[in-house]
Scaffold this active site. Structure first.
Site, PDB file in Angstrom:
ATOM      1  N   LYS A  92       0.946  -1.276   0.045  1.00 53.58           N
ATOM      2  CA  LYS A  92      -0.117   0.006   0.045  1.00 53.58           C
ATOM      3  C   LYS A  92       0.675   1.082   0.062  1.00 53.58           C
ATOM      4  O   LYS A  92       0.518   2.315  -0.856  1.00 53.58           O
ATOM      5  CB  LYS A  92      -0.852   0.076   1.168  1.00 53.58           C
ATOM      6  CG  LYS A  92      -1.682  -1.314   1.422  1.00 53.58           C
ATOM      7  CD  LYS A  92      -2.886  -1.212   2.535  1.00 53.58           C
ATOM      8  CE  LYS A  92      -2.027  -1.323   3.903  1.00 53.58           C
ATOM      9  NZ  LYS A  92      -1.510  -2.511   4.196  1.00 53.58           N
TER      10      LYS A  92
ATOM     11  N   ARG B 146      -9.769   0.589   8.738  1.00 53.21           N
ATOM     12  CA  ARG B 146      -9.483  -0.806   9.069  1.00 53.21           C
ATOM     13  C   ARG B 146     -10.299  -1.541   9.711  1.00 53.21           C
ATOM     14  O   ARG B 146     -10.243  -2.681  10.008  1.00 53.21           O
ATOM     15  CB  ARG B 146      -8.241  -0.542  10.069  1.00 53.21           C
ATOM     16  CG  ARG B 146      -6.865  -0.699   9.129  1.00 53.21           C
ATOM     17  CD  ARG B 146      -5.647  -0.353  10.458  1.00 53.21           C
ATOM     18  NE  ARG B 146      -4.544  -1.279  10.084  1.00 53.21           N
ATOM     19  CZ  ARG B 146      -3.498  -0.750   9.579  1.00 53.21           C
ATOM     20  NH1 ARG B 146      -3.497   0.477   8.846  1.00 53.21           N
ATOM     21  NH2 ARG B 146      -2.445  -1.379   9.195  1.00 53.21           N
TER      22      ARG B 146
ATOM     23  N   ARG C 109      11.859  -5.753   5.106  1.00 55.52           N
ATOM     24  CA  ARG C 109      11.412  -4.200   4.914  1.00 55.52           C
ATOM     25  C   ARG C 109      12.655  -3.269   5.655  1.00 55.52           C
ATOM     26  O   ARG C 109      13.022  -3.443   6.697  1.00 55.52           O
ATOM     27  CB  ARG C 109      10.174  -3.684   5.160  1.00 55.52           C
ATOM     28  CG  ARG C 109       9.959  -1.999   5.178  1.00 55.52           C
ATOM     29  CD  ARG C 109       8.648  -1.712   5.324  1.00 55.52           C
ATOM     30  NE  ARG C 109       7.910  -2.567   6.394  1.00 55.52           N
ATOM     31  CZ  ARG C 109       6.549  -2.324   6.513  1.00 55.52           C
ATOM     32  NH1 ARG C 109       5.719  -1.844   5.446  1.00 55.52           N
ATOM     33  NH2 ARG C 109       5.787  -2.870   7.419  1.00 55.52           N
TER      34      ARG C 109
ATOM     35  N   ARG D 159      11.190  -1.166  11.127  1.00 50.77           N
ATOM     36  CA  ARG D 159      10.225  -1.049  12.108  1.00 50.77           C
ATOM     37  C   ARG D 159      10.030  -1.864  13.274  1.00 50.77           C
ATOM     38  O   ARG D 159      10.294  -3.262  13.097  1.00 50.77           O
ATOM     39  CB  ARG D 159       8.951  -1.016  11.085  1.00 50.77           C
ATOM     40  CG  ARG D 159       8.469   0.323  10.523  1.00 50.77           C
ATOM     41  CD  ARG D 159       7.501   0.361   9.625  1.00 50.77           C
ATOM     42  NE  ARG D 159       6.338  -0.360  10.202  1.00 50.77           N
ATOM     43  CZ  ARG D 159       5.141  -0.308   9.285  1.00 50.77           C
ATOM     44  NH1 ARG D 159       4.975   0.186   8.098  1.00 50.77           N
ATOM     45  NH2 ARG D 159       4.010  -0.990   9.899  1.00 50.77           N
TER      46      ARG D 159
ATOM     47  N   ARG E  39      -0.286  -8.939  13.335  1.00 52.46           N
ATOM     48  CA  ARG E  39      -1.036  -7.925  12.427  1.00 52.46           C
ATOM     49  C   ARG E  39      -1.848  -8.923  11.342  1.00 52.46           C
ATOM     50  O   ARG E  39      -2.880  -8.251  10.967  1.00 52.46           O
ATOM     51  CB  ARG E  39       0.029  -7.074  11.675  1.00 52.46           C
ATOM     52  CG  ARG E  39       0.732  -5.956  12.754  1.00 52.46           C
ATOM     53  CD  ARG E  39       1.990  -5.653  12.346  1.00 52.46           C
ATOM     54  NE  ARG E  39       2.054  -5.217  11.154  1.00 52.46           N
ATOM     55  CZ  ARG E  39       3.439  -4.807  10.329  1.00 52.46           C
ATOM     56  NH1 ARG E  39       4.528  -5.395  10.689  1.00 52.46           N
ATOM     57  NH2 ARG E  39       3.268  -4.145   9.369  1.00 52.46           N
TER      58      ARG E  39
HETATM   59  P1  AP5 Z   1       4.957  -1.451   1.751  1.00 57.26           P
HETATM   60  O1  AP5 Z   1       4.299  -0.639   0.678  1.00 57.26           O
HETATM   61  O2  AP5 Z   1       5.590  -0.769   3.145  1.00 57.26           O
HETATM   62  O3  AP5 Z   1       3.643  -2.365   2.508  1.00 57.26           O
HETATM   63  P2  AP5 Z   1       2.316  -1.795   3.125  1.00 57.26           P
HETATM   64  O4  AP5 Z   1       1.082  -2.299   2.681  1.00 57.26           O
HETATM   65  O5  AP5 Z   1       2.420  -0.088   3.325  1.00 57.26           O
HETATM   66  O6  AP5 Z   1       2.556  -2.458   4.672  1.00 57.26           O
HETATM   67  P3  AP5 Z   1       2.396  -1.978   6.052  1.00 57.26           P
HETATM   68  O7  AP5 Z   1       3.094  -2.923   6.806  1.00 57.26           O
HETATM   69  O8  AP5 Z   1       3.037  -0.694   6.145  1.00 57.26           O
HETATM   70  O9  AP5 Z   1       0.950  -2.083   6.316  1.00 57.26           O
HETATM   71  P4  AP5 Z   1       0.470  -2.055   7.890  1.00 57.26           P
HETATM   72  O10 AP5 Z   1      -0.910  -2.005   7.299  1.00 57.26           O
HETATM   73  O11 AP5 Z   1       0.719  -3.243   8.569  1.00 57.26           O
HETATM   74  O12 AP5 Z   1       0.997  -0.880   8.590  1.00 57.26           O
HETATM   75  P5  AP5 Z   1       0.664   0.901   8.976  1.00 57.26           P
HETATM   76  O13 AP5 Z   1       1.985   1.560   8.927  1.00 57.26           O
HETATM   77  O14 AP5 Z   1      -0.513   0.900   8.152  1.00 57.26           O
HETATM   78  O15 AP5 Z   1       5.673  -2.797   1.407  1.00 57.26           O
HETATM   79  C1  AP5 Z   1       6.247  -3.677   2.349  1.00 57.26           C
HETATM   80  C2  AP5 Z   1       7.736  -4.199   1.696  1.00 57.26           C
HETATM   81  O16 AP5 Z   1       7.476  -4.876   0.371  1.00 57.26           O
HETATM   82  C3  AP5 Z   1       8.555  -3.004   1.473  1.00 57.26           C
HETATM   83  O17 AP5 Z   1      10.047  -3.374   1.823  1.00 57.26           O
HETATM   84  C4  AP5 Z   1       8.631  -2.763   0.095  1.00 57.26           C
HETATM   85  O18 AP5 Z   1       9.682  -2.317  -0.723  1.00 57.26           O
HETATM   86  C5  AP5 Z   1       8.149  -4.091  -0.473  1.00 57.26           C
HETATM   87  N1  AP5 Z   1       7.275  -4.139  -1.592  1.00 57.26           N
HETATM   88  C6  AP5 Z   1       6.227  -3.270  -1.654  1.00 57.26           C
HETATM   89  N2  AP5 Z   1       5.469  -3.583  -2.904  1.00 57.26           N
HETATM   90  C7  AP5 Z   1       6.418  -4.394  -3.684  1.00 57.26           C
HETATM   91  C8  AP5 Z   1       6.281  -5.135  -4.867  1.00 57.26           C
HETATM   92  N3  AP5 Z   1       5.291  -4.569  -5.668  1.00 57.26           N
HETATM   93  N4  AP5 Z   1       7.454  -5.833  -5.357  1.00 57.26           N
HETATM   94  C9  AP5 Z   1       8.257  -5.890  -4.539  1.00 57.26           C
HETATM   95  N5  AP5 Z   1       8.335  -5.560  -3.119  1.00 57.26           N
HETATM   96  C10 AP5 Z   1       7.572  -4.765  -2.918  1.00 57.26           C
HETATM   97  O19 AP5 Z   1       0.136   0.355  10.437  1.00 57.26           O
HETATM   98  C11 AP5 Z   1       0.905  -0.016  11.431  1.00 57.26           C
HETATM   99  C12 AP5 Z   1       0.430  -0.110  12.891  1.00 57.26           C
HETATM  100  O20 AP5 Z   1      -0.381   1.193  12.935  1.00 57.26           O
HETATM  101  C13 AP5 Z   1      -0.869  -1.017  12.772  1.00 57.26           C
HETATM  102  O21 AP5 Z   1      -0.498  -2.211  13.193  1.00 57.26           O
HETATM  103  C14 AP5 Z   1      -1.775  -0.437  13.770  1.00 57.26           C
HETATM  104  O22 AP5 Z   1      -1.261  -0.556  15.191  1.00 57.26           O
HETATM  105  C15 AP5 Z   1      -1.605   1.336  13.655  1.00 57.26           C
HETATM  106  N6  AP5 Z   1      -2.711   1.699  12.688  1.00 57.26           N
HETATM  107  C16 AP5 Z   1      -2.421   2.108  11.526  1.00 57.26           C
HETATM  108  N7  AP5 Z   1      -3.521   2.691  10.883  1.00 57.26           N
HETATM  109  C17 AP5 Z   1      -4.484   2.357  11.826  1.00 57.26           C
HETATM  110  C18 AP5 Z   1      -5.970   2.564  11.936  1.00 57.26           C
HETATM  111  N8  AP5 Z   1      -6.688   3.033  10.686  1.00 57.26           N
HETATM  112  N9  AP5 Z   1      -6.574   2.049  12.891  1.00 57.26           N
HETATM  113  C19 AP5 Z   1      -6.016   1.610  13.897  1.00 57.26           C
HETATM  114  N10 AP5 Z   1      -4.706   1.541  13.986  1.00 57.26           N
HETATM  115  C20 AP5 Z   1      -3.973   1.782  13.080  1.00 57.26           C
END
Ligand code: AP5
Length: 217
Positions: free
Chosen positions: A15, A88, A127, A160, A171
């Protein structure tokens, strides 16, 4: 074109990676609730301190804290907004409808990135993120030119604190119970489109762009 979009997908679906490309090339703002929370943690604000324990354990931060934080940011997106990591839960999705209706705008599309679990685990386990500009790298899939250094701004790369095996499993569990039901929520409103997120990031970007053009977004 002004658009209001959501990127859905499991942790590691890509994402954040594809969101960066989409906003850079369309003039939208990216609202990543995960990045916003990590900024609050870095500032050691009261919200950050409260959120950290939930995040480190792989659990969701309570809806009321997230919604309050989101509202002020949404109003800054004059040219359109790409939501990454929000909503979410169904409660968050319903709150978003209310906020959009108060703003007099409506949701245009929801893009669901579909990636097999094995690949999610490989992506999250390798990552690396830049401390300064938040750019994302991967030890194997997109390594930086110099170990530990961001290609874009020279900042330090780090892993992270929730990218450890236990938090990743939690997660994924939370995703299946709380977030995955949103796929049907948006399907029922004819807003959802699945995109294969397992391919190269540029191909994923091209597919999303073609889809949004077809929908007039
Ligand atoms: P990346 O693009 O970073 O993946 P992502 O989908 O953004 O994954 P996240 O881990 O950031 O999502 P998440 O939902 O767990 O975390 P968030 O920060 O939102 O890609 C991942 C890796 O793959 C990278 O190394 C990248 O280079 C590689 N990659 C990507 N695409 C690729 C491709 N096509 N080909 C090859 N490699 C690729 O949330 C973290 C925490 O915050 C949650 O657990 C929760 O506690 C809290 N939180 C956040 N939002 C909320 C909410 N709305 N409500 C409640 N709690 C929340």
């Amino acid at each position: 074109m002004r658009a209001y979009l959501i990127l859905l997908g499991a942790p590691g679906a890509g994402k954040g990676t594809v969101a960066k490309r989409l906003v850079d090339r369309n003039g939208w703002i990216q609202i990543s609730t995960g990045d916003m929370l990590r900024e609050e943690i870095a500032k050691q604000s009261s919200l950050g301190l409260e959120a950290k324990s939930y995040m480190d354990q792989g659990n969701l931060v309570p809806d009321d804290l997230i919604i309050k934080m989101l509202k002020t940011h949404l109003e800054q997106g004059d040219n359109g907004v790409l939501l990454d990591g929000f909503p979410r839960t169904e409660e968050q999705a319903i709150s978003l409808e209310r906020i959009f209706s108060e703003m007099g705008v409506s949701l245009d599309s929801v893009v669901n990135l579909v990636v097999p679990e094995e690949l999610l685990l490989a992506r999250l386990g390798g990552r690396l993120v830049c401390k300064e500009c938040k750019a994302s790298f991967h030890k194997l899939f997109s390594p930086p030119k110099e170990v530990g250094v961001c290609d874009h701004c020279g900042g330090t790369l780090y892993q992270r604190s929730d990218d450890n095996p236990e938090s990743i499993q939690q997660r994924l569990r939370v995703y299946h119970t709380s977030t995955k039901p949103l796929i049907d929520f948006y399907k029922d409103k004819s807003l959802l489109a699945d995109i294969d997120g397992s391919r190269d990031a540029e191909e994923v970007y091209n597919d999303i762009t073609a889809l949004l053009e077809k929908r007039g977004n």
